[in-house]
Scaffold this motif. Structure first.
Motif, PDB file in Angstrom:
ATOM      1  N   GLN A 176       0.918  -1.171  -0.151  1.00 17.95           N
ATOM      2  CA  GLN A 176      -0.108  -0.040  -0.132  1.00 17.95           C
ATOM      3  C   GLN A 176       0.918   1.139  -0.159  1.00 17.95           C
ATOM      4  O   GLN A 176       0.419   2.285  -0.339  1.00 17.95           O
ATOM      5  CB  GLN A 176      -0.807  -0.002   1.217  1.00 17.95           C
ATOM      6  CG  GLN A 176      -0.245   0.044   2.590  1.00 17.95           C
ATOM      7  CD  GLN A 176      -1.116  -0.012   3.514  1.00 17.95           C
ATOM      8  OE1 GLN A 176      -2.133  -0.534   3.724  1.00 17.95           O
ATOM      9  NE2 GLN A 176      -0.930   0.717   4.799  1.00 17.95           N
ATOM     10  N   ASP A 177       2.212   1.279   0.465  1.00 19.29           N
ATOM     11  CA  ASP A 177       2.881   2.260   0.491  1.00 19.29           C
ATOM     12  C   ASP A 177       4.353   2.267  -0.120  1.00 19.29           C
ATOM     13  O   ASP A 177       4.992   3.218  -0.184  1.00 19.29           O
ATOM     14  CB  ASP A 177       3.209   2.603   2.107  1.00 19.29           C
ATOM     15  CG  ASP A 177       4.125   1.564   2.726  1.00 19.29           C
ATOM     16  OD1 ASP A 177       4.197   0.420   2.178  1.00 19.29           O
ATOM     17  OD2 ASP A 177       5.033   1.914   3.493  1.00 19.29           O
ATOM     18  N   ASN A 178       4.417   1.252  -1.067  1.00 23.22           N
ATOM     19  CA  ASN A 178       5.529   0.976  -1.530  1.00 23.22           C
ATOM     20  C   ASN A 178       5.482   0.338  -3.015  1.00 23.22           C
ATOM     21  O   ASN A 178       4.565  -0.679  -3.182  1.00 23.22           O
ATOM     22  CB  ASN A 178       6.751   0.368  -0.970  1.00 23.22           C
ATOM     23  CG  ASN A 178       8.231   0.564  -1.438  1.00 23.22           C
ATOM     24  OD1 ASN A 178       8.393   1.303  -2.428  1.00 23.22           O
ATOM     25  ND2 ASN A 178       8.764   0.262  -0.678  1.00 23.22           N
TER      26      ASN A 178
END
Length: 65
Positions: free
Chosen positions: A53-55
């Motif tokens: 979700q963040d990378n």
């Protein structure tokens, strides 16, 4: 993984086709090891794509048999 969330790891060939999906599930934060059993794949260049979700991460690898 820094955060809990959905994780997907796919192997692509040079033509952009998904050769194999190694992970496609929710994972808790932490360290993991994934092994690609490439017995049915030809020698050549592949791309490993990992998405959280963040990378977003892409690594070019060469399979030599």
């Amino acid at each position: 993984l820094a955060l809990d969330g959905d994780v997907s790891i796919h192997i692509y060939d040079l033509s952009g086709q998904v050769v194999e999906t190694l992970v496609s599930q929710y994972q808790n934060a932490g360290s993991y090891t994934v092994t690609w059993m490439a017995n049915n794949n030809a020698s050549g260049v592949y791309f490993i794509h990992m998405e959280t979700q963040d990378n977003n991460f892409v690594q070019k690898v060469m399979l030599i048999k």
